[in-house]
Design a protein around this motif. Structure first.
Motif, PDB file in Angstrom:
ATOM      1  N   ALA A  51       0.830  -1.213   0.000  1.00  0.00           N
ATOM      2  CA  ALA A  51       0.000   0.000   0.000  1.00  0.00           C
ATOM      3  C   ALA A  51       0.860   1.258   0.000  1.00  0.00           C
ATOM      4  CB  ALA A  51      -0.902  -0.014   1.226  1.00  0.00           C
ATOM      5  N   PRO A  52       0.319   2.381  -0.550  1.00  0.00           N
ATOM      6  CA  PRO A  52       1.070   3.637  -0.531  1.00  0.00           C
ATOM      7  C   PRO A  52       1.118   4.240   0.871  1.00  0.00           C
ATOM      8  CG  PRO A  52      -1.114   3.988  -1.429  1.00  0.00           C
ATOM      9  CD  PRO A  52      -0.971   2.514  -1.243  1.00  0.00           C
ATOM     10  N   TYR A  53       2.160   5.025   1.120  1.00  0.00           N
ATOM     11  CA  TYR A  53       2.294   5.729   2.383  1.00  0.00           C
ATOM     12  C   TYR A  53       1.438   6.990   2.358  1.00  0.00           C
ATOM     13  CZ  TYR A  53       6.284   2.999   4.141  1.00  0.00           C
ATOM     14  OH  TYR A  53       7.087   2.001   4.631  1.00  0.00           O
ATOM     15  N   PRO A  54       0.711   7.287   3.439  1.00  0.00           N
ATOM     16  CA  PRO A  54       0.041   8.595   3.516  1.00  0.00           C
ATOM     17  C   PRO A  54       1.085   9.712   3.457  1.00  0.00           C
ATOM     18  CG  PRO A  54      -0.778   7.097   5.216  1.00  0.00           C
ATOM     19  CD  PRO A  54       0.423   6.437   4.609  1.00  0.00           C
ATOM     20  N   THR A  55       0.766  10.784   2.809  1.00  0.00           N
ATOM     21  CA  THR A  55       1.745  11.872   2.643  1.00  0.00           C
ATOM     22  C   THR A  55       2.064  12.570   3.964  1.00  0.00           C
ATOM     23  OG1 THR A  55      -0.040  13.393   2.070  1.00  0.00           O
ATOM     24  CG2 THR A  55       1.091  12.279   0.248  1.00  0.00           C
ATOM     25  N   TYR A  56       1.219  12.369   4.976  1.00  0.00           N
ATOM     26  CA  TYR A  56       1.491  12.982   6.279  1.00  0.00           C
ATOM     27  C   TYR A  56       2.299  12.054   7.197  1.00  0.00           C
ATOM     28  CZ  TYR A  56      -2.725  10.234   7.249  1.00  0.00           C
ATOM     29  OH  TYR A  56      -3.654   9.224   7.335  1.00  0.00           O
ATOM     30  N   THR A  57       2.788  10.951   6.666  1.00  0.00           N
ATOM     31  CA  THR A  57       3.599  10.032   7.475  1.00  0.00           C
ATOM     32  C   THR A  57       4.874  10.734   7.940  1.00  0.00           C
ATOM     33  OG1 THR A  57       2.783   8.155   6.174  1.00  0.00           O
ATOM     34  CG2 THR A  57       4.765   7.796   7.501  1.00  0.00           C
ATOM     35  N   PRO A  58       5.220  10.609   9.213  1.00  0.00           N
ATOM     36  CA  PRO A  58       6.444  11.257   9.703  1.00  0.00           C
ATOM     37  C   PRO A  58       7.698  10.686   9.047  1.00  0.00           C
ATOM     38  CG  PRO A  58       4.990  10.677  11.528  1.00  0.00           C
ATOM     39  CD  PRO A  58       4.431  10.011  10.318  1.00  0.00           C
ATOM     40  N   ILE A  59       8.682  11.556   8.862  1.00  0.00           N
ATOM     41  CA  ILE A  59       9.981  11.167   8.328  1.00  0.00           C
ATOM     42  C   ILE A  59      11.053  11.965   9.056  1.00  0.00           C
ATOM     43  CG2 ILE A  59       9.694  12.821   6.431  1.00  0.00           C
ATOM     44  CD1 ILE A  59      11.591  11.077   4.756  1.00  0.00           C
ATOM     45  N   ALA A  60      12.165  11.321   9.362  1.00  0.00           N
ATOM     46  CA  ALA A  60      13.303  11.993   9.996  1.00  0.00           C
ATOM     47  C   ALA A  60      14.559  11.644   9.223  1.00  0.00           C
ATOM     48  CB  ALA A  60      13.438  11.586  11.455  1.00  0.00           C
ATOM     49  N   ALA A  90     -14.199   4.915  10.020  1.00  0.00           N
ATOM     50  CA  ALA A  90     -12.979   4.774  10.820  1.00  0.00           C
ATOM     51  C   ALA A  90     -11.782   5.383  10.117  1.00  0.00           C
ATOM     52  CB  ALA A  90     -12.724   3.299  11.132  1.00  0.00           C
ATOM     53  N   ASP A  91     -11.682   5.200   8.794  1.00  0.00           N
ATOM     54  CA  ASP A  91     -10.506   5.691   8.084  1.00  0.00           C
ATOM     55  C   ASP A  91     -10.395   7.204   8.180  1.00  0.00           C
ATOM     56  OD1 ASP A  91      -9.900   3.115   7.428  1.00  0.00           O
ATOM     57  OD2 ASP A  91     -10.724   3.211   5.398  1.00  0.00           O
ATOM     58  N   GLY A  92     -11.521   7.903   7.965  1.00  0.00           N
ATOM     59  CA  GLY A  92     -11.487   9.360   8.029  1.00  0.00           C
ATOM     60  C   GLY A  92     -11.179   9.863   9.414  1.00  0.00           C
ATOM     61  N   GLU A  93     -11.766   9.217  10.438  1.00  0.00           N
ATOM     62  CA  GLU A  93     -11.526   9.637  11.811  1.00  0.00           C
ATOM     63  C   GLU A  93     -10.079   9.386  12.223  1.00  0.00           C
ATOM     64  OE1 GLU A  93     -13.543   9.008  16.245  1.00  0.00           O
ATOM     65  OE2 GLU A  93     -14.439   8.089  14.457  1.00  0.00           O
ATOM     66  N   LEU A  94      -9.531   8.247  11.789  1.00  0.00           N
ATOM     67  CA  LEU A  94      -8.143   7.952  12.117  1.00  0.00           C
ATOM     68  C   LEU A  94      -7.203   8.937  11.440  1.00  0.00           C
ATOM     69  CD1 LEU A  94      -6.102   6.090  13.507  1.00  0.00           C
ATOM     70  CD2 LEU A  94      -6.157   4.632  11.477  1.00  0.00           C
ATOM     71  N   GLU A  95      -7.539   9.324  10.201  1.00  0.00           N
ATOM     72  CA  GLU A  95      -6.700  10.300   9.496  1.00  0.00           C
ATOM     73  C   GLU A  95      -6.694  11.636  10.229  1.00  0.00           C
ATOM     74  OE1 GLU A  95      -6.450  12.526   5.154  1.00  0.00           O
ATOM     75  OE2 GLU A  95      -7.460  10.570   5.328  1.00  0.00           O
ATOM     76  N   GLU A  96      -7.880  12.061  10.755  1.00  0.00           N
ATOM     77  CA  GLU A  96      -7.940  13.317  11.502  1.00  0.00           C
ATOM     78  C   GLU A  96      -7.085  13.246  12.767  1.00  0.00           C
ATOM     79  OE1 GLU A  96      -9.194  16.291  10.942  1.00  0.00           O
ATOM     80  OE2 GLU A  96      -9.669  15.607   8.912  1.00  0.00           O
ATOM     81  N   LYS A  97      -7.153  12.103  13.450  1.00  0.00           N
ATOM     82  CA  LYS A  97      -6.335  11.941  14.648  1.00  0.00           C
ATOM     83  C   LYS A  97      -4.842  12.013  14.302  1.00  0.00           C
ATOM     84  CE  LYS A  97      -9.002   9.317  18.049  1.00  0.00           C
ATOM     85  NZ  LYS A  97      -8.527  10.059  19.224  1.00  0.00           N
ATOM     86  N   ASP A  98      -4.468  11.386  13.172  1.00  0.00           N
ATOM     87  CA  ASP A  98      -3.058  11.385  12.773  1.00  0.00           C
ATOM     88  C   ASP A  98      -2.584  12.779  12.398  1.00  0.00           C
ATOM     89  OD1 ASP A  98      -2.776   8.708  13.262  1.00  0.00           O
ATOM     90  OD2 ASP A  98      -3.068   8.081  11.184  1.00  0.00           O
ATOM     91  N   LEU A  99      -3.412  13.513  11.675  1.00  0.00           N
ATOM     92  CA  LEU A  99      -3.029  14.871  11.294  1.00  0.00           C
ATOM     93  C   LEU A  99      -2.852  15.749  12.534  1.00  0.00           C
ATOM     94  CD1 LEU A  99      -5.342  15.383   8.184  1.00  0.00           C
ATOM     95  CD2 LEU A  99      -2.846  15.241   8.188  1.00  0.00           C
ATOM     96  N   GLU A 100      -3.704  15.537  13.530  1.00  0.00           N
ATOM     97  CA  GLU A 100      -3.600  16.315  14.756  1.00  0.00           C
ATOM     98  C   GLU A 100      -2.315  15.977  15.516  1.00  0.00           C
ATOM     99  OE1 GLU A 100      -4.036  18.875  17.781  1.00  0.00           O
ATOM    100  OE2 GLU A 100      -5.128  18.845  15.873  1.00  0.00           O
ATOM    101  N   ARG A 101      -1.975  14.690  15.594  1.00  0.00           N
ATOM    102  CA  ARG A 101      -0.741  14.332  16.306  1.00  0.00           C
ATOM    103  C   ARG A 101       0.490  14.845  15.564  1.00  0.00           C
ATOM    104  NH1 ARG A 101      -2.578   8.876  16.089  1.00  0.00           N
ATOM    105  NH2 ARG A 101      -2.197   8.816  18.329  1.00  0.00           N
ATOM    106  N   VAL A 102       0.441  14.923  14.212  1.00  0.00           N
ATOM    107  CA  VAL A 102       1.562  15.477  13.454  1.00  0.00           C
ATOM    108  C   VAL A 102       1.691  16.971  13.727  1.00  0.00           C
ATOM    109  CG1 VAL A 102       2.363  16.020  11.129  1.00  0.00           C
ATOM    110  CG2 VAL A 102       1.546  13.715  11.652  1.00  0.00           C
ATOM    111  N   ARG A 103       0.533  17.678  13.829  1.00  0.00           N
ATOM    112  CA  ARG A 103       0.584  19.123  14.118  1.00  0.00           C
ATOM    113  C   ARG A 103       1.175  19.367  15.504  1.00  0.00           C
ATOM    114  NH1 ARG A 103      -4.291  19.325  10.893  1.00  0.00           N
ATOM    115  NH2 ARG A 103      -5.574  18.740  12.701  1.00  0.00           N
ATOM    116  N   ARG A 104       0.776  18.549  16.470  1.00  0.00           N
ATOM    117  CA  ARG A 104       1.339  18.709  17.820  1.00  0.00           C
ATOM    118  C   ARG A 104       2.843  18.451  17.805  1.00  0.00           C
ATOM    119  NH1 ARG A 104      -2.961  15.331  19.443  1.00  0.00           N
ATOM    120  NH2 ARG A 104      -1.414  13.693  19.877  1.00  0.00           N
TER     121      ARG A 104
END
Length: 699
Positions: free
Chosen positions: A589-598, A664-678
């Protein structure tokens, strides 16, 4: 006056609980009878075959139900097979066992192996305790020692934890199947069998790997000593066996006096043979095991021949021509060489005979063995300096393939540090090894340093040049340290170098290094695995051989991805990971573009830098913060933010809690975007310069 009678001295009283340890090697045909056909039976059969026993295996479950090794050895006619009646403890079963014990007159030992369960069930192959006790009783009635596995109360003897040492092959990279005469056995007398196996392993590990060859070489020299008489005849002189003498109370061979010679008389063959055996006893006691193991046949012959030459010179003056001038002069020469600590006798002074028929004459007559008339001799025929120092002309170097770790000198292994600071005489370093590590190399001495000339388009050429230089240096007798970044076997091309060096006749010592794949994220405060965030890890390279593209793994929320050598191709790497329609470069599967990278640059070095963002923005962030620093590596996944600030260890819990809800997918994406912003804050990136506080103290 009556003679004074002294009381007998007291001796150590015996303490029960020990075993009488024997090394059983039958000189006439003997048979081991094994009841059972499991893996343990195969082990017992193999040990007996190596000791020269015939082996008969019997079982009531048929050959088809025996272990693979038993079936194979029966097919190869190495062991014999007998079918037993199915029902144990029956009259028919007992009758067959009784007849085997009666008819096999050469039967020496019985071993029962299928008794590893207290009670046999209908669907296994184990023997009941009652049946085993019956078999043991029949054996004792015939005075045949019996061993019953897992039943110490039924055993007359036990099998200790054994090991037979193999010969070390002279061909690098190959495993020798030649076994030596040295065996090691450990017994705990039934108290701790598992511990006996561990003790055996630790004893083996403490001995030189080639110790078995030392035993075989001493055996060869003993044979030479027995056969090297003046007439070429073999004297039947039975020197007591060292293994029999040891601990027996007999006078140790090492301290037994040698009879002095009477001037003008010749030494008898028996006396000469006795003296040679004492000489070999000295070698066995004092020479390093590694030196004994490394002796070639020519060197063994030379040692015996030189000892004979020394005897002739000192006793009868055969080499000297006269008993005074030349003999005494040569003894003075030997004495002066002993004072300086250097042996003046090279290995090639003695030329071994071309065939075994002349071995005795050559050993007794030094003139026929090729020894020059003016060769210096040692002051004593019993000196241990003969051949103790290998000729410098035979000196051969070594190659150490060393991982230098991520870059910080404190992260070198002790072995790597010793290789650089104590052992190496020629250091061939990769270009990316930091200056702080290279600074450890002793300056102003005889150590030479060469750094790879790797630049775009010359990678293969530089690699080949270093490998050639390593072999050339080793051939000159150098201790070559081939210094590599990280770990030699993790995208370090270490395997290619091992095969190259092996083909050239050098088996390199590979010293591991701490890989940046694990230490780099750690030094950036990123765990590659973390409970609740990342359960697995994939390490891959960003570029294939000759610059070709590589296949990348697909996205899994619970997995971290570490990419080495990928920053220079960051754009194509991110595209391959995130594109919806795969182009064949991604498996999954493709990676979401908001996936963290270091991106961790120059991990563990003083100028370490960590740049973190998302897959969508990392290219722009990296460009905005100036010139890239090499070497660098990439970590992609939710582990990148796991320990940031107060930490976030709910990544996997959020996914499992929302898995059964609608949307679930949309809600999980919102949670992920919020944790990336934090995590990233308003700058949408994190940049950390240098090592964390505390490393100054370590450095």
């Amino acid at each position: 006056m009556a003679a004074l009678t002294l009381p007998l001295p007291s001796y150590t009283p015996p303490t029960s609980g020990a075993s009488l340890l024997l090394a059983f090697r039958p000189q006439t045909p003997k048979t081991l009878f094994i009841i059972g056909s499991n893996v343990l039976a195969a082990t017992r059969a193999f040990a007996a075959l190596e000791a020269g026993f015939a082996v008969v295996v019997a079982d009531s479950h048929g050959l088809d139900h025996s272990c693979d090794e038993i079936r194979w050895r029966v097919q190869q006619s190495q062991i014999s097979w007998i079918d037993l009646p199915v029902k144990q403890s029956s009259l028919a079963y007992d009758t067959v066992i009784e007849s085997i014990l009666e008819e096999r007159l050469d039967l020496a030992l019985v071993c029962v192996t299928d008794t590893l369960s207290p009670v046999a069930s209908s669907n296994d192959n184990t023997m009941t305790h009652r049946a085993a006790a019956t078999v043991a009783g029949m054996c004792r009635a015939k005075r045949i020692p019996v061993n019953v596995s897992d039943r110490p109360e039924l055993c007359d003897y036990t099998f200790p934890a054994c090991h037979r040492f193999q010969a070390i092959t002279s061909c690098p990279g190959t495993r020798s199947q030649t076994k030596t005469s040295l065996q090691l056995s450990v017994t705990t007398n039934g108290k701790a069998c598992r511990l006996a196996s561990r003790l055996r392993r630790e004893i083996i590990a403490a001995l030189p790997k080639n110790v078995g060859m030392a035993v075989d070489n001493i055996g060869t020299m003993r044979q030479m000593a027995q056969e090297a008489t003046s007439a070429g005849e073999k004297i039947e002189y039975n020197e007591p066996n060292e293994e029999d003498v040891a601990g027996s109370g007999l006078a140790p061979l090492l301290n037994t006096p040698v009879s002095l010679e009477v001037p003008g008389t010749s030494e008898s063959n028996l006396a000469a043979q006795r003296r040679r055996m004492r000489w070999i006893a000295q070698l066995s006691e004092y020479w390093p095991l590694e030196r004994l193991a490394a002796m070639t046949h020519d060197e063994m012959f030379a040692a015996m021949a030189r000892e004979e030459a020394l005897e002739a010179s000192v006793g009868d003056g055969i080499l000297a021509g006269t008993k005074s001038s030349r003999c005494s002069q040569r003894l003075k020469t030997a004495a002066s060489s002993e004072e300086t600590g250097k042996s003046e006798v090279p290995l090639d002074l003695i030329t071994p005979p071309s065939n075994s028929d002349s071995a005795g004459d050559a050993a007794h007559n030094p003139a026929s063995s090729g020894m020059p008339n003016n060769a210096p001799l040692l002051t004593s025929r019993h000196s241990l300096d003969i051949l103790s120092k290998p000729s410098t002309s035979l000196k051969k170097g070594k190659i150490l393939l060393v991982g230098s770790g991520p870059g910080h000198p404190s992260l070198l292994t002790i072995a790597a540090h010793k290789a650089l600071t104590q052992f190496g005489t020629l250091v061939l370093s990769d270009k990316l090894v930091p200056a702080q590590v290279l600074a450890l190399i002793p300056q102003g001495g005889n150590v030479k340093l060469y750094i790879a000339k790797k630049y775009p388009g010359n990678s293969e050429g530089a690699q080949n040049e270093l490998m050639d230089m390593a072999v050339e240096g080793a051939m000159r007798g150098e201790i070559v340290v081939r210094l590599k970044q990280g770990d030699p076997f993790l995208y370090g091309r270490g395997g290619e170098e091992v095969l190259f060096f092996r083909k050239a006749g050098f088996e390199p010592v590979v010293i591991p290094g701490i890989s940046s794949a694990l230490s780099g994220p750690l030094l950036a405060n990123i765990p590659v695995t973390q409970r609740g965030v990342a359960e697995s890890l994939i390490i891959c390279t960003g570029v294939g051989r000759s610059g070709k593209e590589v296949s990348l793994p697909g996205y899994r929320r619970e997995r971290s991805l570490v990419v080495l050598m990928g920053v220079a191709r960051l754009a194509t790497l991110i595209q391959a990971l995130t594109v919806t329609q795969g182009d064949g470069r991604r498996a999954g599967a493709p990676y979401p573009t908001y996936t963290p990278i270091a991106i961790i640059e120059r991990a563990s070095c003083p100028d370490q830098r960590v740049v973190a963002s998302t897959l969508a923005e990392i290219e722009a962030i990296l460009a905005r913060h100036g010139e890239q620093r090499t070497p660098a590596m990439i970590l992609i996944g939710w582990a990148a933010l796991a320990l940031s600030a107060e930490g976030d260890l709910e990544v996997l819990n959020d996914a499992s809690n929302l898995a059964t809800t609608d949307g679930a997918d949309g809600e999980l994406e919102e949670k992920d975007l919020e944790r990336v912003r934090r995590w990233l804050g308003p700058e949408r990136c994190l940049v950390q310069e240098g090592l964390e506080e505390g490393w100054d103290f370590i450095q």
